[in-house]
Design a protein around this motif. Structure first.
Motif, PDB file in Angstrom:
ATOM      1  N   TYR A 125      25.214  61.225 -37.898  1.00 23.89           N
ATOM      2  CA  TYR A 125      25.448  60.705 -39.245  1.00 23.89           C
ATOM      3  C   TYR A 125      24.482  61.352 -40.238  1.00 23.89           C
ATOM      4  O   TYR A 125      23.266  61.326 -40.047  1.00 23.89           O
ATOM      5  CB  TYR A 125      25.288  59.182 -39.244  1.00 23.89           C
ATOM      6  CG  TYR A 125      25.463  58.542 -40.602  1.00 23.89           C
ATOM      7  CD1 TYR A 125      26.590  58.772 -41.376  1.00 23.89           C
ATOM      8  CD2 TYR A 125      24.482  57.682 -41.105  1.00 23.89           C
ATOM      9  CE1 TYR A 125      26.749  58.179 -42.619  1.00 23.89           C
ATOM     10  CE2 TYR A 125      24.636  57.072 -42.346  1.00 23.89           C
ATOM     11  CZ  TYR A 125      25.768  57.333 -43.097  1.00 23.89           C
ATOM     12  OH  TYR A 125      25.922  56.749 -44.329  1.00 23.89           O
ATOM     13  N   GLU A 169      23.390  60.651 -43.248  1.00 27.87           N
ATOM     14  CA  GLU A 169      22.431  59.854 -44.008  1.00 27.87           C
ATOM     15  C   GLU A 169      21.603  58.945 -43.088  1.00 27.87           C
ATOM     16  O   GLU A 169      21.132  57.889 -43.499  1.00 27.87           O
ATOM     17  CB  GLU A 169      23.167  59.007 -45.057  1.00 27.87           C
ATOM     18  CG  GLU A 169      24.004  59.805 -46.039  1.00 27.87           C
ATOM     19  CD  GLU A 169      23.164  60.793 -46.839  1.00 27.87           C
ATOM     20  OE1 GLU A 169      21.966  60.525 -47.018  1.00 27.87           O
ATOM     21  OE2 GLU A 169      23.709  61.829 -47.259  1.00 27.87           O
ATOM     22  N   GLU A 189      26.236  50.275 -46.965  1.00 28.43           N
ATOM     23  CA  GLU A 189      25.666  51.310 -46.088  1.00 28.43           C
ATOM     24  C   GLU A 189      26.330  51.367 -44.716  1.00 28.43           C
ATOM     25  O   GLU A 189      26.525  52.448 -44.160  1.00 28.43           O
ATOM     26  CB  GLU A 189      24.155  51.100 -45.942  1.00 28.43           C
ATOM     27  CG  GLU A 189      23.399  51.176 -47.255  1.00 28.43           C
ATOM     28  CD  GLU A 189      23.663  52.468 -48.005  1.00 28.43           C
ATOM     29  OE1 GLU A 189      23.571  53.547 -47.388  1.00 28.43           O
ATOM     30  OE2 GLU A 189      23.970  52.403 -49.199  1.00 28.43           O
ATOM     31  N   ALA A 233      29.579  53.026 -44.904  1.00 27.05           N
ATOM     32  CA  ALA A 233      29.398  54.458 -45.150  1.00 27.05           C
ATOM     33  C   ALA A 233      29.267  55.235 -43.837  1.00 27.05           C
ATOM     34  O   ALA A 233      29.619  56.410 -43.768  1.00 27.05           O
ATOM     35  CB  ALA A 233      28.162  54.694 -46.020  1.00 27.05           C
ATOM     36  N   ILE A 234      28.804  54.571 -42.783  1.00 34.79           N
ATOM     37  CA  ILE A 234      28.656  55.239 -41.479  1.00 34.79           C
ATOM     38  C   ILE A 234      29.998  55.777 -40.998  1.00 34.79           C
ATOM     39  O   ILE A 234      30.090  56.875 -40.452  1.00 34.79           O
ATOM     40  CB  ILE A 234      28.084  54.257 -40.426  1.00 34.79           C
ATOM     41  CG1 ILE A 234      26.668  53.822 -40.806  1.00 34.79           C
ATOM     42  CG2 ILE A 234      28.080  54.905 -39.032  1.00 34.79           C
ATOM     43  CD1 ILE A 234      26.100  52.752 -39.885  1.00 34.79           C
ATOM     44  N   VAL A 235      31.066  55.010 -41.222  1.00 32.48           N
ATOM     45  CA  VAL A 235      32.392  55.406 -40.738  1.00 32.48           C
ATOM     46  C   VAL A 235      33.245  56.000 -41.853  1.00 32.48           C
ATOM     47  O   VAL A 235      34.459  56.148 -41.709  1.00 32.48           O
ATOM     48  CB  VAL A 235      33.108  54.198 -40.093  1.00 32.48           C
ATOM     49  CG1 VAL A 235      32.397  53.785 -38.813  1.00 32.48           C
ATOM     50  CG2 VAL A 235      33.195  53.021 -41.061  1.00 32.48           C
ATOM     51  N   GLY A 236      32.626  56.338 -42.963  1.00 38.78           N
ATOM     52  CA  GLY A 236      33.327  57.043 -44.031  1.00 38.78           C
ATOM     53  C   GLY A 236      34.180  56.188 -44.939  1.00 38.78           C
ATOM     54  O   GLY A 236      34.947  56.708 -45.753  1.00 38.78           O
ATOM     55  N   LYS A 237      34.041  54.838 -44.850  1.00 39.02           N
ATOM     56  CA  LYS A 237      34.840  53.968 -45.717  1.00 39.02           C
ATOM     57  C   LYS A 237      34.197  53.771 -47.087  1.00 39.02           C
ATOM     58  O   LYS A 237      34.840  53.312 -48.014  1.00 39.02           O
ATOM     59  CB  LYS A 237      35.040  52.608 -45.042  1.00 39.02           C
ATOM     60  CG  LYS A 237      35.880  52.682 -43.774  1.00 39.02           C
ATOM     61  CD  LYS A 237      36.074  51.307 -43.164  1.00 39.02           C
ATOM     62  CE  LYS A 237      36.925  51.388 -41.886  1.00 39.02           C
ATOM     63  NZ  LYS A 237      37.110  50.050 -41.277  1.00 39.02           N
ATOM     64  N   LYS A 238      32.926  54.080 -47.199  1.00 34.48           N
ATOM     65  CA  LYS A 238      32.202  54.006 -48.470  1.00 34.48           C
ATOM     66  C   LYS A 238      31.231  55.184 -48.510  1.00 34.48           C
ATOM     67  O   LYS A 238      30.946  55.830 -47.498  1.00 34.48           O
ATOM     68  CB  LYS A 238      31.396  52.701 -48.573  1.00 34.48           C
ATOM     69  CG  LYS A 238      32.236  51.440 -48.746  1.00 34.48           C
ATOM     70  CD  LYS A 238      32.689  51.268 -50.179  1.00 34.48           C
ATOM     71  CE  LYS A 238      33.452  49.958 -50.370  1.00 34.48           C
ATOM     72  NZ  LYS A 238      32.588  48.762 -50.325  1.00 34.48           N
ATOM     73  N   ASN A 239      30.701  55.451 -49.702  1.00 35.12           N
ATOM     74  CA  ASN A 239      29.638  56.443 -49.844  1.00 35.12           C
ATOM     75  C   ASN A 239      28.301  55.737 -49.935  1.00 35.12           C
ATOM     76  O   ASN A 239      28.175  54.712 -50.614  1.00 35.12           O
ATOM     77  CB  ASN A 239      29.848  57.290 -51.109  1.00 35.12           C
ATOM     78  CG  ASN A 239      31.070  58.173 -51.007  1.00 35.12           C
ATOM     79  OD1 ASN A 239      31.365  58.724 -49.939  1.00 35.12           O
ATOM     80  ND2 ASN A 239      31.805  58.302 -52.104  1.00 35.12           N
ATOM     81  N   SER A 240      27.300  56.291 -49.262  1.00 33.37           N
ATOM     82  CA  SER A 240      25.957  55.718 -49.342  1.00 33.37           C
ATOM     83  C   SER A 240      25.440  55.810 -50.769  1.00 33.37           C
ATOM     84  O   SER A 240      25.579  56.830 -51.432  1.00 33.37           O
ATOM     85  CB  SER A 240      25.002  56.462 -48.404  1.00 33.37           C
ATOM     86  OG  SER A 240      23.672  56.009 -48.595  1.00 33.37           O
TER      87      SER A 240
END
Length: 448
Positions: free
Chosen positions: A72, A74, A125, A128-135
């Motif tokens: 990952y 980030e 956050e 964001a790990i699985v790409g559903k949101k941006n950090s």
């Protein structure tokens, strides 16, 4: 009302992480019920809190292992957020509970913070790990650098102003926390690079500082206050430079006074290298540094020896005119999108309306965008209106913000519970809109 319920929107799609999140929330729910039973022993609560803490630490470890396994991008930023909560937030809350001998209030404060942090972290956050949101936290300075600067500024505030400061945000983005004076200093470094340092003082804090220095009580900002502030800022910055030689501030090229609008515009153009917001107990103060030009185009004139008096005079005229016409701010806190939209439509033409859909977002908004009134939904999931009001009242800086409850229940017992918290009043959601509007208009008219 006092129940923490798992919601599918918390799922990130990794089975063991989702299971651990669910266990965390169910543990918080059990502790919440224990905290309301006065017959439960202090020992039971101690053990429950210890279990929750240990499970959180184990969860962070497992989640970090998963992030490493998928490379990952980030990971370091995410790990820092875990470390900050584990090593700073939790110990501070534990200390508070120890000192109060695990009082109901301290346990509920502990749970309120844990619930808010867990839900917010999961919905941003962790997704964001699985790409559903941006950090949200990328390209930020190293934690040790921020911490060193924070401690330096806190010590300087103590030394120069005899005030005890605490950092409340390391990512201040120009949020409006009241009437402010913004002093911008632009430096040229030894290798021709540019630095912009902006000091943002809440007016009441600046009046306190200058009044103490000159042994005079100031009721409003005038040219004397502005000039003292200009040179206080320079001396403050000199002391910061001594601790941070890498901040290459060789020569002061320009100085200007910014409006709040220009401050926000500068953040929109260039992300600050660091932007720290502090609470001194007497008002807020921000220290912002940009290693670039953030201001483009025509702004308030640069101050020099020839035009200083006229420039400051015009700045004060403009600021007073801007604040005189500024609308009162109402923060509407409700988990219902429909109700928030309804209130925004009702008040939007006469007031500046801010929205929050949870207690966590409400507290964050109040901290950096202080409202003149909070309209608070009493029945919200996770952390209800009573807990939210308790958090507002627990901090000196926010304790006197007026709060009016919004509730859908008008029975005697519900009203009794609401009024026991001593809000400014309560409104039924079923009331006609024109009646709600009149009550709020009358509220501000009386305060004026």
């Amino acid at each position: 009302m006092n129940q923490i319920v798992w919601n599918d929107r918390y799922k990130i799609g990794v089975d063991f992480i989702d299971k651990e999140h669910k266990l965390l929330l169910s543990t918080m729910d059990r502790l919440l019920k224990l905290s309301e039973d006065e017959e439960k022993s202090e020992w039971v609560c101690r053990e429950g809190v210890k279990y929750l803490k240990n499970h959180s630490v184990e969860h962070f470890k497992h989640e970090e292992e998963y992030m490493r396994s998928i490379d990952y991008g980030e990971y370091e930023v995410h790990k820092r957020l875990h470390s900050d909560f584990r090593d700073k937030t939790l110990p501070a809350l534990e200390k508070e509970m120890e000192e109060s001998k695990y009082s109901t209030e301290s346990i509920r404060h502990f749970l309120g913070v844990c619930i808010g942090w867990t839900v917010a972290h999961t919905l941003t956050e962790d997704l964001a790990i699985v790409g559903k949101k941006n950090s949200k936290w990328v390209d930020i300075p190293h934690e040790e650098e921020i911490h060193a600067l924070e401690q330096t500024i806190i010590q300087l505030v103590q030394d120069m102003f005899q005030l005890k400061a605490k950092m409340i945000s390391s990512h201040y983005a120009g949020e409006n926390f009241g009437k402010v004076i913004c002093n911008r200093l632009a430096y040229r470094g030894e290798n021709k690079e540019k630095w912009e340092i902006t000091f943002v003082f809440e007016e009441q804090l600046l009046l306190k500082i200058v009044g103490t220095i000159l042994n005079t009580e100031y009721k409003r900002v005038d040219d004397m206050v502005i000039n003292v502030n200009r040179y206080i800022s320079r001396q403050f910055l000199e002391r910061v430079r001594e601790s941070f030689p890498a901040m290459d501030l060789l020569e002061l090229e320009k100085e200007s006074l910014l409006t709040h609008e220009q401050l926000v515009d500068s953040f929109d153009r260039v992300t600050p290298s660091c932007s720290l917001l502090f609470d001194t107990g007497e008002g807020y103060f921000a220290f912002c540094a940009v290693a670039d030009n953030s201001i483009h185009g025509k702004i308030t004139p640069d101050i020099n020896h020839q035009n200083a008096m006229d420039t400051i005079k015009q700045y004060l005229v403009n600021e007073r005119a801007e604040w005189k016409g500024q609308k009162k701010k109402i923060l509407v806190v409700d988990d219902s999108d429909f109700m928030r939209g309804k209130m925004t439509s009702l008040f939007g033409s006469d007031y500046s309306v801010i929205e929050a859909n949870s207690s966590l977002s409400a507290i964050q908004s109040i901290t950096v965008n202080r409202p003149d009134l909070v309209l608070l939904d009493y029945e919200m999931p996770v952390c209800d209106g009573r807990q939210t009001l308790e958090m507002i009242r627990s901090e000196k800086a926010t304790a006197n913000i007026p709060v009016i409850f919004l509730t859908g229940r008008g029975d005697r017992e519900s009203v009794k519970k609401v009024m026991a918290l001593k809000p400014e009043g309560y409104l039924l959601k079923t009331m006609p809109e024109e009646e709600i509007k009149k009550i709020i208009d009358d509220f501000f008219a009386k305060r004026k």
